[in-house]
Design a protein around this motif. Structure first.
Motif, PDB file in Angstrom:
ATOM      1  N   VAL A 150       0.843  -1.201   0.000  1.00 63.74           N
ATOM      2  CA  VAL A 150       0.000   0.000   0.000  1.00 63.74           C
ATOM      3  C   VAL A 150       0.879   1.252   0.000  1.00 63.74           C
ATOM      4  CG1 VAL A 150      -1.667   1.329   1.366  1.00 63.74           C
ATOM      5  CG2 VAL A 150      -2.003  -1.112   1.021  1.00 63.74           C
ATOM      6  N   PHE A 151       1.949   1.232   0.789  1.00 61.86           N
ATOM      7  CA  PHE A 151       2.868   2.368   0.829  1.00 61.86           C
ATOM      8  C   PHE A 151       3.523   2.574  -0.534  1.00 61.86           C
ATOM      9  CE2 PHE A 151       7.122   4.155   1.704  1.00 61.86           C
ATOM     10  CZ  PHE A 151       6.739   5.352   2.285  1.00 61.86           C
ATOM     11  N   LEU A 152       3.980   1.494  -1.161  1.00 60.80           N
ATOM     12  CA  LEU A 152       4.629   1.595  -2.467  1.00 60.80           C
ATOM     13  C   LEU A 152       3.658   2.111  -3.526  1.00 60.80           C
ATOM     14  CD1 LEU A 152       7.223   1.081  -4.098  1.00 60.80           C
ATOM     15  CD2 LEU A 152       6.348  -1.223  -4.534  1.00 60.80           C
ATOM     16  N   SER A 153       2.437   1.603  -3.517  1.00 65.80           N
ATOM     17  CA  SER A 153       1.464   2.084  -4.504  1.00 65.80           C
ATOM     18  C   SER A 153       1.119   3.547  -4.263  1.00 65.80           C
ATOM     19  CB  SER A 153       0.201   1.227  -4.491  1.00 65.80           C
ATOM     20  OG  SER A 153      -0.512   1.390  -3.289  1.00 65.80           O
ATOM     21  N   THR A 154       1.089   3.976  -3.007  1.00 66.17           N
ATOM     22  CA  THR A 154       0.834   5.386  -2.704  1.00 66.17           C
ATOM     23  C   THR A 154       1.963   6.268  -3.221  1.00 66.17           C
ATOM     24  OG1 THR A 154      -0.418   4.766  -0.732  1.00 66.17           O
ATOM     25  CG2 THR A 154       0.372   7.028  -0.850  1.00 66.17           C
ATOM     26  N   ILE A 155       3.194   5.853  -2.987  1.00 64.91           N
ATOM     27  CA  ILE A 155       4.354   6.634  -3.451  1.00 64.91           C
ATOM     28  C   ILE A 155       4.364   6.722  -4.977  1.00 64.91           C
ATOM     29  CG2 ILE A 155       6.884   6.656  -3.566  1.00 64.91           C
ATOM     30  CD1 ILE A 155       5.738   7.527  -0.878  1.00 64.91           C
ATOM     31  N   ILE A 156       4.115   5.591  -5.646  1.00 62.32           N
ATOM     32  CA  ILE A 156       4.117   5.587  -7.111  1.00 62.32           C
ATOM     33  C   ILE A 156       2.999   6.469  -7.648  1.00 62.32           C
ATOM     34  CG2 ILE A 156       3.734   4.124  -9.149  1.00 62.32           C
ATOM     35  CD1 ILE A 156       5.191   1.889  -7.634  1.00 62.32           C
ATOM     36  N   THR A 157       1.812   6.386  -7.034  1.00 56.66           N
ATOM     37  CA  THR A 157       0.680   7.188  -7.493  1.00 56.66           C
ATOM     38  C   THR A 157       0.919   8.672  -7.255  1.00 56.66           C
ATOM     39  OG1 THR A 157      -0.786   5.325  -7.023  1.00 56.66           O
ATOM     40  CG2 THR A 157      -1.821   7.466  -7.326  1.00 56.66           C
TER      41      THR A 157
END
Length: 124
Positions: free
Chosen positions: A23-30
């Motif tokens: 979830v953290f990685l997808s938030t950073i990428i988004t």
């Protein structure tokens, strides 16, 4: 505390950290994709009187990866959202392997059924 309980706690901690990481990685990428999109297209004026769908080049995973290679903001946004969508599949698949490692066949079968339902709902 027995070794079985210790393994179960480690498994739950692993799944929790995996969920948090994805979830953290997808938030950073988004967020990165949104900022990149803003800097690339922030000066364009919207034309509300005419609607045209122009994102035909980002409809499959190969074009998303190609867009990421070219630092396209929309592609980063889509990758972050795809990662967030596939997070449950990653977690259930990891759960299957953890239950098989713990020799808990019943929960491994339940997890496999849940994975099948998830895959059918995503790709159907």
């Amino acid at each position: 505390m027995s070794s079985c309980e210790d393994t179960s706690i480690k498994s739950r901690n692993f799944l929790g950290k995996l969920l948090l990481f994805s979830v953290f990685l997808s938030t950073i990428i988004t967020l990165f994709g949104g900022a990149l999109y803003f800097f690339q297209n922030g000066t364009n004026e919207p034309h509300y009187e005419k609607f045209s769908f122009e994102a035909k080049n980002t409809m499959n995973i190969f074009s998303i990866l190609n867009g990421i290679r070219n630092f396209d903001g929309v592609s980063f946004l889509q990758l972050g959202i795809l990662l967030l969508i596939f997070t449950p599949i990653i977690l259930v698949t990891s759960s299957i392997f953890i239950f098989l490692f713990e020799k808990d066949r019943m929960y491994a079968i339940f997890s496999a059924i849940i994975l099948l339902i998830l895959l059918l709902s995503f790709f159907n």
